[in-house]
Motif scaffolding. Structure first.
Motif, PDB file in Angstrom:
ATOM      1  N   GLY A  88      11.917 -21.175   9.506  1.00 29.92           N
ATOM      2  CA  GLY A  88      13.050 -21.814   9.431  1.00 29.92           C
ATOM      3  C   GLY A  88      14.283 -21.100   9.023  1.00 29.92           C
ATOM      4  N   GLU A  89      14.141 -19.802   8.938  1.00 32.52           N
ATOM      5  CA  GLU A  89      15.155 -19.096   8.609  1.00 32.52           C
ATOM      6  C   GLU A  89      15.217 -17.782   9.534  1.00 32.52           C
ATOM      7  N   GLY A  90      14.274 -17.214   9.794  1.00 30.47           N
ATOM      8  CA  GLY A  90      14.313 -16.213  10.648  1.00 30.47           C
ATOM      9  C   GLY A  90      13.331 -14.846  10.271  1.00 30.47           C
ATOM     10  N   GLU A  91      13.664 -13.943  11.021  1.00 32.01           N
ATOM     11  CA  GLU A  91      12.888 -12.751  11.034  1.00 32.01           C
ATOM     12  C   GLU A  91      13.841 -11.600  10.275  1.00 32.01           C
ATOM     13  N   SER A  92      13.256 -10.712   9.527  1.00 31.03           N
ATOM     14  CA  SER A  92      13.974  -9.429   9.031  1.00 31.03           C
ATOM     15  C   SER A  92      13.293  -8.187   9.217  1.00 31.03           C
TER      16      SER A  92
ATOM     17  N   GLN B 210      18.688  -8.461  -1.001  1.00 30.60           N
ATOM     18  CA  GLN B 210      19.230  -9.913  -0.756  1.00 30.60           C
ATOM     19  C   GLN B 210      20.662  -9.855  -0.198  1.00 30.60           C
ATOM     20  N   ALA B 211      20.555  -9.954   1.150  1.00 31.45           N
ATOM     21  CA  ALA B 211      21.899  -9.707   1.842  1.00 31.45           C
ATOM     22  C   ALA B 211      22.274 -10.776   2.869  1.00 31.45           C
ATOM     23  N   GLY B 212      21.261 -10.874   3.841  1.00 34.64           N
ATOM     24  CA  GLY B 212      21.515 -11.943   4.593  1.00 34.64           C
ATOM     25  C   GLY B 212      20.821 -13.205   4.621  1.00 34.64           C
ATOM     26  N   ARG B 213      20.742 -13.842   5.603  1.00 39.55           N
ATOM     27  CA  ARG B 213      20.168 -15.364   5.451  1.00 39.55           C
ATOM     28  C   ARG B 213      18.606 -15.036   5.328  1.00 39.55           C
ATOM     29  N   VAL B 214      17.992 -14.346   5.993  1.00 41.69           N
ATOM     30  CA  VAL B 214      16.560 -14.245   5.813  1.00 41.69           C
ATOM     31  C   VAL B 214      16.218 -13.512   4.298  1.00 41.69           C
ATOM     32  N   THR B 215      16.967 -12.550   4.022  1.00 46.57           N
ATOM     33  CA  THR B 215      16.509 -11.921   2.692  1.00 46.57           C
ATOM     34  C   THR B 215      16.840 -12.830   1.571  1.00 46.57           C
TER      35      THR B 215
ATOM     36  N   ASN C  71      12.732  20.930  10.891  1.00 41.32           N
ATOM     37  CA  ASN C  71      11.804  20.486   9.598  1.00 41.32           C
ATOM     38  C   ASN C  71      12.822  19.448   8.694  1.00 41.32           C
ATOM     39  N   ILE C  72      13.665  18.828   9.058  1.00 41.32           N
ATOM     40  CA  ILE C  72      14.378  17.764   8.490  1.00 41.32           C
ATOM     41  C   ILE C  72      14.273  16.486   9.172  1.00 41.32           C
ATOM     42  N   TYR C  73      13.562  15.737   8.447  1.00 43.82           N
ATOM     43  CA  TYR C  73      13.119  14.386   9.007  1.00 43.82           C
ATOM     44  C   TYR C  73      13.950  13.282   8.196  1.00 43.82           C
ATOM     45  N   THR C  74      14.372  12.130   9.207  1.00 37.07           N
ATOM     46  CA  THR C  74      15.181  10.961   8.651  1.00 37.07           C
ATOM     47  C   THR C  74      14.748   9.825   9.392  1.00 37.07           C
ATOM     48  N   THR C  75      15.108   8.555   8.836  1.00 33.98           N
ATOM     49  CA  THR C  75      14.796   7.450   9.677  1.00 33.98           C
ATOM     50  C   THR C  75      16.182   6.724   9.873  1.00 33.98           C
ATOM     51  N   LEU C  76      16.194   6.150  10.883  1.00 35.21           N
ATOM     52  CA  LEU C  76      17.324   5.285  11.329  1.00 35.21           C
ATOM     53  C   LEU C  76      17.047   3.858  11.673  1.00 35.21           C
ATOM     54  N   GLU C  77      17.975   3.089  11.074  1.00 33.02           N
ATOM     55  CA  GLU C  77      17.891   1.625  10.985  1.00 33.02           C
ATOM     56  C   GLU C  77      18.874   1.034  11.679  1.00 33.02           C
ATOM     57  N   ASN C  78      18.507   0.255  12.915  1.00 32.74           N
ATOM     58  CA  ASN C  78      19.262  -0.469  13.682  1.00 32.74           C
ATOM     59  C   ASN C  78      18.858  -1.875  13.502  1.00 32.74           C
ATOM     60  N   ARG C  79      19.822  -2.824  13.847  1.00 34.07           N
ATOM     61  CA  ARG C  79      19.500  -3.994  14.152  1.00 34.07           C
ATOM     62  C   ARG C  79      18.574  -4.451  15.061  1.00 34.07           C
ATOM     63  N   MET C  80      17.550  -5.197  14.620  1.00 38.84           N
ATOM     64  CA  MET C  80      16.348  -5.334  15.616  1.00 38.84           C
ATOM     65  C   MET C  80      15.922  -6.896  15.761  1.00 38.84           C
ATOM     66  N   LYS C  81      15.429  -7.412  16.622  1.00 39.18           N
ATOM     67  CA  LYS C  81      14.794  -8.801  16.608  1.00 39.18           C
ATOM     68  C   LYS C  81      13.647  -8.696  17.150  1.00 39.18           C
TER      69      LYS C  81
ATOM     70  N   MET D 162      25.526  -5.741  15.239  1.00 40.40           N
ATOM     71  CA  MET D 162      26.109  -5.747  14.025  1.00 40.40           C
ATOM     72  C   MET D 162      25.214  -5.778  12.698  1.00 40.40           C
ATOM     73  N   HIS D 163      24.929  -4.862  11.769  1.00 38.39           N
ATOM     74  CA  HIS D 163      24.071  -4.833  10.628  1.00 38.39           C
ATOM     75  C   HIS D 163      24.634  -5.861   9.503  1.00 38.39           C
ATOM     76  N   THR D 164      23.570  -6.130   8.765  1.00 43.08           N
ATOM     77  CA  THR D 164      23.985  -7.091   7.700  1.00 43.08           C
ATOM     78  C   THR D 164      25.208  -6.590   6.884  1.00 43.08           C
ATOM     79  N   SER D 165      25.202  -5.283   6.735  1.00 45.19           N
ATOM     80  CA  SER D 165      26.428  -4.608   5.904  1.00 45.19           C
ATOM     81  C   SER D 165      27.622  -4.722   6.602  1.00 45.19           C
ATOM     82  N   GLY D 166      27.594  -4.937   7.735  1.00 41.86           N
ATOM     83  CA  GLY D 166      28.950  -5.091   8.389  1.00 41.86           C
ATOM     84  C   GLY D 166      29.114  -3.870   9.276  1.00 41.86           C
TER      85      GLY D 166
END
Lengths: 279, 267, 341
Positions: free
Chosen positions: A54-58, A78-83, A234-244, C277-281
């Motif tokens: 009813g709200e969606g996925e995150s 807690q930031a957007g609708r789903v969270t 030898n440096i690792y990181t993670t990327l976060e992008n909007r996904m559906k 757009m991310h939730t953060s803006g």
């Protein structure tokens, strides 16, 4: 048609809710269906799609280690609708989960090396999975150093685990808060993560650095690591992008030709430097 | 047209503006918007009966503003849009250079908002007879017929939002339809989602729409959205005696209360 | 499978339609309604429009509709449950009157929807769809299929291709097993292939650029002022993506009614500012030039490199639909020229 519905989530029961920091919670999730639980496996670094119907996925990473069997955990702000909807749930409620998706931290390749974990704020969860994974296989690695910072003492997540790591003789734990974020009884460091990293000056010899944090922290941490002698590989990181979708179809998360959901979320700095700055 | 080119060249040469928004040759029959930033290229500017787009849509566009100060080739639609934007505090006098142009392509010097207001007062901006005919056609329908007629039209919509994007008045950084806390309007382009979207948009433009017709022209599915906004203009005239987009400091009828406002909506 | 050729008499075309319709297939064909030609469900042969270059919307919605149910659910405070979609009851569809470019478009969709993870909903719809294409005898300036490996009489992607020959009869090319099955519904309608050359009955679509100049050199122009130059007039709507036969980007949204609801897959567009757009803006593609670049690069660089298919079939629909004349072939010609600099 033999293929399964890619979008059909597992039903997961919220077994435990932990309040980590203001607006930040951790859910321990158990499969409602035992058969699904037995067939499920994931590796550290992977993520999933969590849903409130009813709200969606995150999208968030799986914050627990694959060595911890029988449940998965996720930590979210807690930031957007789903969270927001997730935040309102209680122990015993059911949510949807799809996954695991994405690539992994190659911890098998790190055998015999020292590990340096650097995290900031709400970016500790993706790292918590790999930290526990490595600590549960502690004999595979040499020195383990964790540097973790947050805006204020209240914003530090996994407070109990921070203490656990602090007390372990086989972990060097450095906790810091931004200037002004300390409390009177704070006995950790005060300063931004890159500064504290420089002060701690861990050796880069045979060491893998894993960095997760807000973009600004990452930006100032990489040069310090380079100064300390870490190579980009030898440096690792993670990327976060909007996904559906989480599996390379919805078209949101790509950075140039690289799809964060399939090729990531884990990248080495070498890989990152080849990407256009669209993340 | 030569006057406009000359003026545009001058403005770019003496660095009064960094970009001139005008019309240039398009790939098909209609002219397209061009953004001249080099004085040597001002001869690309054209004006004829194929120059139809309401260029005011670009005034607040982030990427265009980023280029620097704007000069804009302004037909009466552009001028009226500027009046609305000014009334809504989106533009101040002097923020841009207006290169007024008459429908037959003559340059008009419009140095400030006052000059625009005075010039607009000389124009006939009432809706055309053809538009009145269309309204009559809709008005003549019974409630059921009208409902069916609009349902058929809205059924073509796939929510590409070209209507919104082409509209100079649709400048909200976050449109109501994109808000999801709460989700006022269903995202899906089904019957309800389409209808709610178009009704919401029509209501938001009531008393603000200057009847440039861009929404209908932009629609790839040819939905006559302008009929909704024409109707609103008609209603505004009938109920409040207002012709919108004529002055830079207008007070919006639907967001103001006056003692003499009609109360005929109370039944 | 080797292409088999036959002749279908002009008068038999309607009979073929009737046979398939009588077989229980849902017939989607171009219909002219309120001045626009689009695919619609038709009952009678007479409703079909045959005088069109291309429909406004592509044929993709047969397998990738603008709204697709992907999960049903029940939810209440203490329990919630996802329910799978029954793909077995999707209808048998015949897409009638598809243009050869549109038929190729399904290759791009296939590539996306089967990239490692196989999308069973898309695949189930496609499996139940037979494509009967008609070669192009008309084109306009927006057409550029020949620049992207296509051809107004191309057989790729179609099950059957019909080409109208000079006497009004049709040259029939049976391309796939599905095509064969269709012919088998009415074998009596088909005769020995005509001798007349196919090509002389096709429209001429001039080649505007060499697509390899773009696909093989894309890295050279990622950072280029062209993107800003081209996209200044772009108003950021989704018209191009929604009429495009190969655009597959989507959104996922839940819709509830009481304790029941559905999770929907909806068309979306990379040209919308909120798409990434991310939730953060924070927005990785903050300005329209980046979004425009994504649209072109996705089709001409990322898809060729990752999925081995060019994500554009040269139908020119986006150019026709664009409210502000973002003419795609003109932009592609610019890119191809840029490479030669």
């Amino acid at each position: 048609m033999s293929e399964k519905n890619l979008y059909l989530p597992y039903s997961m029961i919220i077994e435990k809710v932990t309040e980590e920091a203001p607006f930040v919670k951790t859910f321990r999730l158990k499969f409602e269906n035992e058969k699904e639980a037995n067939n499920f496996s994931f590796k550290t670094g992977q993520f999933g799609e969590y849903s409130v119907f009813g709200e969606g996925e995150s999208t968030f990473c799986i914050a627990s280690s694959p060595t911890k069997k029988g449940y998965i955990e996720c930590t979210f702000r807690q930031a957007g609708r789903v969270t927001t909807a997730l935040s309102n749930l209680e122990e015993g409620n059911t949510i949807g989960f799809r996954g695991p998706y994405g690539n992994i931290f190659p911890i098998d390749d790190w055998k015999g090396k020292s590990l340096l974990f650097i995290a900031g704020g709400i970016a500790l969860p993706p790292m918590r999975s790999v930290i526990w994974n490595c600590l549960d296989l502690r004999e595979n690695f040499k020195d383990v150093t964790i540097i973790y910072g947050a805006r204020s003492v209240a914003d530090l997540v996994y407070k109990q685990e921070l203490r656990d790591w602090e007390e372990r003789p086989d972990v060097k734990m450095v906790t810091t808060v931004d200037p002004g974020g300390e409390t009177p009884d704070w006995n950790g460091e005060v300063g931004f993560v890159p500064t504290i990293l420089e002060k701690t000056a861990p050796s880069s010899k045979d060491t893998i650095a894993i960095v997760c944090g807000p973009p600004i922290m990452i930006k100032y941490t990489f040069p310090v690591l380079e100064k300390l002698g870490f190579s980009d590989d030898n440096i690792y990181t993670t990327l976060e992008n909007r996904m559906k979708c989480g599996f390379g179809k919805c078209g949101r998360c790509n950075v140039g030709k690289v799809f964060v959901c399939k090729d990531g979320p884990v990248f080495t700095l070498t890989q990152l430097k080849q990407l256009p700055a669209e993340y | 047209m030569d006057d406009i080119r000359k003026k545009a060249k001058e403005l770019l040469e003496n660095k009064t503006v960094q970009v001139v928004i005008g019309y240039g040759k398009g790939s098909g029959e209609e002219a397209r918007a061009i953004f001249v930033r080099d004085a040597a290229k001002t001869d690309q500017l054209i004006f004829d009966e194929t120059c139809l787009q309401n260029l005011a849509v670009y005034i607040l566009k982030h990427e265009v503003k980023h280029l620097g100060k704007i000069a804009i080739v302004a037909t009466s639609s552009v001028l009226r849009s500027i009046m609305i934007l000014a009334s809504e505090q989106q533009l101040k006098d002097g923020d841009l250079v207006v290169l007024g142009i008459t429908s037959d392509g003559k340059y008009i010097d419009l140095p400030n908002f006052k000059a625009i207001e005075d010039y607009l007062a000389t124009l006939n901006v009432s809706i055309t007879d053809k538009e009145k005919e269309l309204l009559k056609m809709i008005d003549a329908m019974t409630m059921e017929e009208r409902w069916a007629w609009w349902q058929n039209e809205f059924s073509k919509c796939f929510k590409c939002y070209a209507c919104r994007s082409a509209c100079p008045m649709c400048y909200c950084p976050k449109c109501t339809t994109d808000s999801n806390q709460p989700q006022w309007i269903p995202v899906a382009s089904h019957q309800l989602g389409n209808m709610e979207w178009h009704l919401m948009r029509a209501m938001h433009l009531a008393g603000r729409c200057i009847n440039c017709g861009e929404c209908a022209k932009a629609c790839p599915m040819d939905i006559p959205l302008n009929l909704l906004t024409y109707k609103m203009i008609d209603e505004m005239n009938a109920n409040f005696g207002v012709t919108v987009g004529m002055k830079p400091d207008a007070v919006f009828a639907l967001s103001t209360f006056k003692n003499e406002d009609k109360e005929n909506f109370i039944r | 499978m080797e292409i088999e050729k036959k002749l279908l008499k002009k008068a038999s075309l309607e009979k073929l339609f009737e046979k398939l319709k009588a077989d229980g297939k849902k017939m989607y064909a171009p219909v002219k309604k309120d001045k626009l030609v689009n695919f619609a469900l038709v009952d009678t042969f007479g409703e079909i429009c045959d005088d069109y270059i291309l429909t406004v919307k592509s044929a993709k919605s047969v397998a990738f509709p603008k709204i697709e149910k992907i999960v049903d659910y029940e939810h209440s405070k203490n329990s919630s449950k996802a329910i799978d979609i029954d793909v077995s009851n999707f209808p048998e569809v015949v897409l009638w009157g598809v243009r050869p470019c549109d038929a190729v478009g399904f290759d791009s969709l296939d590539a996306i929807f089967t990239w490692d993870y196989k999308d069973n909903i898309y695949l189930a719809r496609l499996e139940k769809t037979s494509i009967i294409s008609f070669s192009c005898f008309k084109s306009d300036n927006n057409c550029f299929c020949t620049s992207v490996n296509g051809n107004p009489g191309g057989t790729k992607g179609s099950d059957i291709l019909l080409t109208k020959i000079s006497n009004g009869d049709y040259l029939v090319e049976i391309i796939t097993e599905k095509g064969k099955q269709i012919i088998a519904k009415a074998p009596e309608l088909f005769e020995a292939a005509p001798t007349e050359e196919k090509d002389k009955n096709l429209t001429n679509v001039p080649i505007k650029f060499n697509v390899k100049d773009i696909t093989e050199n894309s890295a050279k122009f990622f950072e280029n002022d062209l993107w800003v130059e081209q996209s200044l007039r772009c108003i950021g709507c989704g018209a191009c993506a929604f009429v495009c036969p190969t655009c597959a980007c989507f959104d996922i949204q839940d819709e509830s009614a009481g304790k029941n609801g559905t999770r929907l897959r909806l068309w979306d567009s990379c040209c919308f500012s909120l798409f990434t757009m991310h939730t953060s803006g924070h927005n990785p593609r903050e300005v329209q030039s980046q979004r425009w670049r994504q649209r072109i690069m996705h089709k001409f660089s990322y898809m060729p490199e990752r999925l081995n298919v060019v994500g554009c079939i040269g139908c020119g629909r986006c150019s026709r639909a664009c409210p502000v004349d973002m003419n795609i072939s003109e932009h592609l010609i610019n890119l191809a020229e840029e490479v030669k600099k």
